[in-house]
Design an enzyme around this catalytic site. Structure first.
Site, PDB file in Angstrom:
ATOM      1  N   GLN A 181     -11.198  51.743  87.810  1.00  0.00           N
ATOM      2  CA  GLN A 181     -11.430  52.454  89.054  1.00  0.00           C
ATOM      3  C   GLN A 181     -10.098  52.474  89.776  1.00  0.00           C
ATOM      4  OE1 GLN A 181     -14.710  50.692  91.222  1.00  0.00           O
ATOM      5  NE2 GLN A 181     -16.087  52.239  90.384  1.00  0.00           N
ATOM      6  N   ILE A 182      -9.715  53.650  90.249  1.00  0.00           N
ATOM      7  CA  ILE A 182      -8.389  53.819  90.840  1.00  0.00           C
ATOM      8  C   ILE A 182      -8.483  54.579  92.150  1.00  0.00           C
ATOM      9  CG2 ILE A 182      -7.073  53.702  88.684  1.00  0.00           C
ATOM     10  CD1 ILE A 182      -7.183  56.735  88.529  1.00  0.00           C
ATOM     11  N   ASP A 190     -14.997  73.411  83.213  1.00  0.00           N
ATOM     12  CA  ASP A 190     -15.669  74.699  83.386  1.00  0.00           C
ATOM     13  C   ASP A 190     -15.287  75.695  82.286  1.00  0.00           C
ATOM     14  OD1 ASP A 190     -17.422  76.474  84.510  1.00  0.00           O
ATOM     15  OD2 ASP A 190     -16.051  77.168  86.065  1.00  0.00           O
ATOM     16  N   HIS A 208     -19.732  77.965  83.797  1.00  0.00           N
ATOM     17  CA  HIS A 208     -20.702  78.352  84.812  1.00  0.00           C
ATOM     18  C   HIS A 208     -21.252  79.762  84.583  1.00  0.00           C
ATOM     19  CE1 HIS A 208     -17.086  79.979  87.008  1.00  0.00           C
ATOM     20  NE2 HIS A 208     -17.956  80.928  87.280  1.00  0.00           N
ATOM     21  N   GLY A 256     -17.171  88.183  88.845  1.00  0.00           N
ATOM     22  CA  GLY A 256     -17.332  88.863  87.566  1.00  0.00           C
ATOM     23  C   GLY A 256     -16.115  88.708  86.682  1.00  0.00           C
ATOM     24  N   ASN A 257     -14.966  88.370  87.310  1.00  0.00           N
ATOM     25  CA  ASN A 257     -13.756  88.088  86.532  1.00  0.00           C
ATOM     26  C   ASN A 257     -13.808  86.701  85.886  1.00  0.00           C
ATOM     27  OD1 ASN A 257     -11.925  90.118  88.615  1.00  0.00           O
ATOM     28  ND2 ASN A 257     -11.397  90.052  86.446  1.00  0.00           N
ATOM     29  N   SER A 258     -14.761  85.900  86.265  1.00  0.00           N
ATOM     30  CA  SER A 258     -14.822  84.528  85.766  1.00  0.00           C
ATOM     31  C   SER A 258     -14.851  84.496  84.247  1.00  0.00           C
ATOM     32  CB  SER A 258     -16.061  83.819  86.281  1.00  0.00           C
ATOM     33  OG  SER A 258     -15.951  83.616  87.647  1.00  0.00           O
ATOM     34  N   LEU A 314      -9.913  54.613  79.947  1.00  0.00           N
ATOM     35  CA  LEU A 314      -9.286  53.323  80.187  1.00  0.00           C
ATOM     36  C   LEU A 314     -10.284  52.291  80.700  1.00  0.00           C
ATOM     37  CD1 LEU A 314      -5.862  54.159  81.897  1.00  0.00           C
ATOM     38  CD2 LEU A 314      -6.195  52.982  79.726  1.00  0.00           C
ATOM     39  N   GLY A 315     -11.215  52.713  81.552  1.00  0.00           N
ATOM     40  CA  GLY A 315     -12.153  51.776  82.164  1.00  0.00           C
ATOM     41  C   GLY A 315     -11.634  51.209  83.460  1.00  0.00           C
TER      42      GLY A 315
END
Length: 502
Positions: free
Chosen positions: A300-301, A169, A139, A240-242, A297-298
């Site tokens: 929905q959980i 990120d 970001h 700013g630490n990001s 894997l494919g």
């Protein structure tokens, strides 16, 4: 963890409750409410002897002197189109994974756009190799037209973007000027809660700032992305630490500072860092391929809640419940299907749906994994060769809506009709009306939903539904499990049952 809120100063309207907490990310602003903790009662602890270090850390200077030259300030010149998106002050953009917070809590909680937008953003980073590779947050650089890094010795060098991974990120840069640069190593193991840590970065543009604290918690899920597994630290971190590093006392990087939780955008001792294991895996792929490919894997959980565990006859609400499999995917080819509960991956326990997502995503496509799942009362082991996670795939891990009602009755409070009789499809039983005071309404079932199966068995008529409920009662189940299709997708819902005389 500077940046869930961009490292710029910004004031927000007071929220209705003083307990409101703002989630801030390294180069952007984000808002969220952290759940209140439940009261705990004092308990006697085991009398395990505690070893006191002969020389407790009286100064972090030796560590700082060794690692500080590898930490850089990152300055970004933003693209012209950056102004057309959500921005924080000084032109910092809101991380994609945090924009949902603004939608969820309303525009009044979102950062206000400044009238005079800057075209630059600042963050932090650090060298991970002698030839000039630099790690920072996605970001910080996602809207970059040009990037510069300022070294501890004051030199400013141009850098190019090698690759990014928005889901974690993270981003990888490389300085364009040849040479040998001071670098630091990523820790191979996770720190313990209570370990000392030192953070170095560029808060509010003040490069080379050092703060210290301890690891407050591990495995934090702050809702920032599908693979949240943050370290929580109390070293003061600000905007700013990001992208900056958090070190252990051995001078190894244990995390990349990414977000803070704060009512005002400033430090209150709640900061979040991406753990070094995640950083290592992502950086290795970015350096080699310029992108990250994840195992797939494919499935929905969704989580296995207490009610769902009772509906399935499980002792504990653990594992990941499969709501559906996608045709032609690795999971479907291996035989997994709706209603299965994944309990182990390569012999390691899967505590919840999010943990399964993280485990699989951490593996490379083509990896063969052993998946152990429960189908009914039978435990099954399947070997699955992972595919590649599509770029547009969203991890499906839905929390069950509604709360459990203590007054639940065997009567569901639903008006039902065969789906094909009311134009709701060719399978299942359609919900045509809902009693707002009934147990089904408490679980979020709405008119227009379609019940696909009850107790693990398909249903096509009202009689089928009633029969499955009676069967669950006769088996002594405390809840009946239903698979529901709605305009929001397919999910499982467990509805608590009581005896007819209850």
């Amino acid at each position: 963890m500077t940046q869930p809120v961009p490292a710029s100063r910004f004031h927000r309207k007071a929220l209705a409750s003083v307990a409101a907490v703002t989630l801030v990310a390294t180069g952007a602003l984000g808002t969220a409410f952290l759940p209140p903790s439940a009261p705990a009662f004092a308990q006697a602890l085991p009398q395990t002897p505690i070893t006191v270090p002969e020389h407790p850390p009286g100064s972090f200077a030796p560590v700082v002197n060794r690692v500080k030259p590898a930490v850089v300030s990152v300055k970004v010149t933003l693209r012209d189109d950056a102004a057309d998106d959500d921005e924080g002050l000084s032109g910092r953009s809101v991380p994609p994974q945090l924009r949902e917070f603004f939608r969820r809590f309303g525009e009044e909680n979102a950062p206000q756009r400044p009238r005079n937008r800057g075209r630059a953003a600042q963050g932090s980073g650090f060298f991970v190799s002698a030839d000039g590779y630099v790690v920072t947050n996605n970001h910080v650089v996602e809207k970059a037209k040009a990037v510069e890094v300022t070294l501890d010795d004051g030199r400013t060098l141009d850098a190019k973007l090698v690759g990014t991974d928005p889901k974690t990120d993270l981003a990888l840069l490389k300085v364009t000027e040849g040479g040998t640069y001071p670098y630091v190593k990523l820790a191979q193991g996770a720190p313990q809660v209570g370990d000392w840590v030192v953070a170095i970065g560029n808060p509010f543009g003040l490069g080379g700032t050092v703060t210290a604290g301890i690891v407050s918690a591990r495995g934090r899920d702050i809702g920032a992305g599908p693979y949240d597994d943050f370290l929580q630290i109390d070293a003061p971190i600000n905007k700013g630490n990001s992208g900056g590093p958090t070190f252990n006392v051995a001078g190894e990087v244990v995390g990349v500072n990414t977000a803070i939780a704060s009512p005002s955008g400033g430090n209150v001792g709640l900061a979040f860092a991406i753990p070094s294991e995640t950083v290592q895996a992502v950086v290795d792929q970015l350096r080699t391929d310029g992108k990250v490919a994840r195992g797939y894997l494919g499935l929905q959980i969704q989580p296995v809640t207490k009610d769902i565990a009772e509906g399935l006859g499980l002792d504990k609400p653990k594992g990941a419940l499969v709501t559906s499999t996608q045709d032609g995917t690795p999971a479907a080819k291996a035989g997994l299907k709706s209603g299965d509960v994944v309990q182990l991956v390569n012999g390691e326990p899967v505590n919840d749906a999010r943990e399964l997502s993280r485990k699989i995503a951490a593996m490379k496509p083509g990896t063969k994994v052993e998946v152990t799942y429960l189908r009914g009362a039978k435990r099954v082991v399947a070997t699955v060769e992972l595919g590649t996670l599509p770029n547009d795939t969203k991890v499906a891990a839905r929390e069950e809506r509604g709360s459990r009602r203590g007054d639940a009755q065997p009567r569901l409070g639903l008006g039902l009709a065969p789906a094909d009789a009311v134009g709701a499809g060719s399978e299942g039983v359609a919900v045509v009306s809902v009693d707002p005071d009934g147990p089904a309404a408490a679980k979020g079932i709405e008119a227009g939903d379609v019940i696909l199966d009850v107790g693990g068995q398909p249903v096509s008529s009202v009689a089928d539904v009633a029969s499955r409920i009676r069967s669950a009662e006769s088996d002594g189940r405390k809840a009946v499990l239903m698979r529901i299709r709605s305009d929001k997708g397919v999910r499982f819902v467990a509805i608590a049952l009581q005896s007819r005389n209850g």
